[in-house]
Scaffold this active site. Structure first.
Site: not given
Length: 130
Positions: A27, A30-32, A49
């Protein structure tokens, strides 16, 4: 903090919170891209995020690296408890739980790419010795 330090912090917090480190690493990636300075168009911030209001509701400061990590893991964990599946929890993390309920507990089309990317990263991280 370096990407390595951020990944190590995520693994440490995930284990302490009884969450599979592979899914929350996926996660955060992908988010940051493991960047605490990341800012999203909708006002999200940090490695996971988080919306500042969501973090504050959890009693956390989203600008603090460890709080951001704990908040992201806590939010994922609550989505997992709500939906009972990793894919639906990841979709809810992305779109919010209401979107999942509205879509009859299926992954909405607009969240499909996000979920597929995270699950691919998850499978990769599962092969690592975390």
């Amino acid at each position: 903090a370096t990407q390595t330090e951020i990944k190590q912090a995520i693994i440490k917090h995930a284990k302490a919170m009884d969450v599979d480190p592979a899914i929350v690493l996926s996660i955060a990636k992908t988010e940051s891209g493991f960047c605490q300075e990341a800012k999203g168009a909708g006002g999200t911030i940090g490695v996971f995020q988080l919306m500042p209001a969501t973090a504050r509701n959890m009693g956390l400061n989203p600008y603090d690296l460890n709080d951001n990590i704990k908040g992201g893991i806590q939010y994922y964990k609550s989505m997992y408890k709500t939906f009972g599946s990793m894919e639906l929890a990841v979709a809810a993390y992305n779109t919010g739980p209401v979107a999942i309920k509205r879509n009859n507990y299926k992954i909405p089309k607009h969240a499909q790419y996000f979920v597929n990317k995270i699950m691919a990263d998850y499978r990769y991280y599962k092969t690592q010795n975390l």
